[in-house]
Design a protein around this motif. Sequence first.
Motif, PDB file in Angstrom:
ATOM      1  N   THR A  30      25.715 -36.048  80.966  1.00 38.21           N
ATOM      2  CA  THR A  30      25.165 -37.571  81.072  1.00 38.21           C
ATOM      3  C   THR A  30      23.700 -37.375  80.276  1.00 38.21           C
ATOM      4  O   THR A  30      24.008 -38.822  80.130  1.00 38.21           O
ATOM      5  CB  THR A  30      24.253 -37.470  82.825  1.00 38.21           C
ATOM      6  N   ALA A  31      22.877 -36.947  80.248  1.00 41.25           N
ATOM      7  CA  ALA A  31      22.031 -37.199  78.926  1.00 41.25           C
ATOM      8  C   ALA A  31      22.291 -37.028  77.891  1.00 41.25           C
ATOM      9  O   ALA A  31      21.606 -38.733  76.840  1.00 41.25           O
ATOM     10  CB  ALA A  31      20.918 -35.981  79.663  1.00 41.25           C
ATOM     11  N   HIS A  32      23.283 -36.386  77.434  1.00 41.59           N
ATOM     12  CA  HIS A  32      23.706 -36.169  76.276  1.00 41.59           C
ATOM     13  C   HIS A  32      24.165 -36.773  75.356  1.00 41.59           C
ATOM     14  O   HIS A  32      24.186 -37.956  75.058  1.00 41.59           O
ATOM     15  CB  HIS A  32      24.154 -34.799  75.789  1.00 41.59           C
ATOM     16  N   ALA A  33      25.033 -37.548  76.763  1.00 45.76           N
ATOM     17  CA  ALA A  33      26.156 -39.051  76.733  1.00 45.76           C
ATOM     18  C   ALA A  33      24.935 -40.155  75.922  1.00 45.76           C
ATOM     19  O   ALA A  33      26.240 -40.990  75.595  1.00 45.76           O
ATOM     20  CB  ALA A  33      27.210 -39.483  77.677  1.00 45.76           C
ATOM     21  N   ALA A  86      26.757 -32.739  68.422  1.00 45.42           N
ATOM     22  CA  ALA A  86      26.519 -33.346  68.572  1.00 45.42           C
ATOM     23  C   ALA A  86      24.935 -34.227  68.809  1.00 45.42           C
ATOM     24  O   ALA A  86      24.411 -34.724  68.300  1.00 45.42           O
ATOM     25  CB  ALA A  86      27.902 -34.452  69.109  1.00 45.42           C
ATOM     26  N   SER A  87      24.671 -33.635  70.152  1.00 46.84           N
ATOM     27  CA  SER A  87      23.703 -33.822  70.836  1.00 46.84           C
ATOM     28  C   SER A  87      22.408 -33.280  70.257  1.00 46.84           C
ATOM     29  O   SER A  87      21.261 -33.627  70.086  1.00 46.84           O
ATOM     30  CB  SER A  87      23.888 -33.883  72.098  1.00 46.84           C
ATOM     31  N   ARG A  88      22.337 -32.140  69.207  1.00 48.35           N
ATOM     32  CA  ARG A  88      21.997 -31.583  68.956  1.00 48.35           C
ATOM     33  C   ARG A  88      21.407 -31.917  67.800  1.00 48.35           C
ATOM     34  O   ARG A  88      20.077 -32.538  66.800  1.00 48.35           O
ATOM     35  CB  ARG A  88      21.669 -30.170  68.235  1.00 48.35           C
ATOM     36  N   THR A  89      22.355 -32.785  66.795  1.00 42.69           N
ATOM     37  CA  THR A  89      22.141 -33.209  66.163  1.00 42.69           C
ATOM     38  C   THR A  89      22.379 -34.456  65.692  1.00 42.69           C
ATOM     39  O   THR A  89      22.479 -35.233  64.700  1.00 42.69           O
ATOM     40  CB  THR A  89      23.362 -32.671  64.294  1.00 42.69           C
TER      41      THR A  89
END
Length: 360
Positions: A30-33, A86-89
């Motif tokens: 949820t946080a990453h989205a 994707a969320s890390r970059t």
Amino acid sequence: MLGIAIAATVAAVITVPAAGLLGYRQLRRTAHAKRLRITSPHGIEESGFVRIGGIDQWVTIRGEDRRNPVILELHGGPGASNLIFASRTRAWERHFTVVRWDMRGAGKTFARGGPDGQGAMSLPRLERDALEVTQHIRARLGVDKVVLLGCSFGSFVGLRLARNHPELYCAYVGTDQNINAGGRDHTAYRALLDRLGAADKRKELAAVTTMGADRTAWGVEDWSRYNKHSVGSDPLTFDTIKTVVVGSLLSSPLHSLRELPAYTKAMSFSERVAPESSTIDEWAEGTTFAIPFFIFQGERDVITPPEPVRRFFDDVTAPVKNLALIQDASHFASFRHPDRFLDLMLTKVRPLLTGQPITW
């Protein structure tokens, strides 16, 4: 070439009680989205299957400004999609339009067609696919050239494209860069023997010694065994696999729970391509590049050590070239320290592409 090691780590992690793991996963997803949302007026956020090389292959295009330089990322493995990162970059997408492609035998492409739907699996086939993806990107985004980012196994393909098609690419960037010398270089193999010996891992040492240093004689099982021992014998690499790779996989908002088994199965399936890479001699294929040439490598990488990379880099002729080592990083350096990698891209690469000073 790390499929078995990653799959084993995934299996160990998911021994956590299911309810606790699922609850944690949902919170992280949820946080990453939320973080991945692109709302800028000039942004782009597209994903879907594109017909490449006769099969449907997954392509994702993300960036906050279509006017930014375009990066085509060639993932490693073989068969290890980088979409999980994707969320890390996410910060990369403020300065570049990032294209991630699940090659045949990887990620969502593998999940779509299964083992029987991947067609021929070979390095030349992956190279031809990459050229088709490049043409798709040029047409879709209206650009003449893109930056090639070769990651780990994908760097084999990346170097060939950079040498042979300077009309399509404005720069080459390698990370976790593979440099093979036709089986002559044994740097990583000898270092593994030293680590196993120092740790008194007699059984593992005997197994790796029996395989011998000549990778051209290894089969798929030998590659799997070697990489499993390489990861397990180096604490930094093992921690990176566990926290960065597996952690990203389990918390990716771009992958459903049903897709996770296919991710690891894809790597096991694609390992059949690994032995083909052992015969490559990068010096014989050429050290002259008509485009800017960069390598940003983990200082403590035991999978693709910096020493052979530096030897090749020193022999490279290119309009501009630069090599930088990322501190406290092994393999997957760009994903363990995405901020440091982005800083290198902004200070070394992007100014050449835009002719403009860095803006943060």
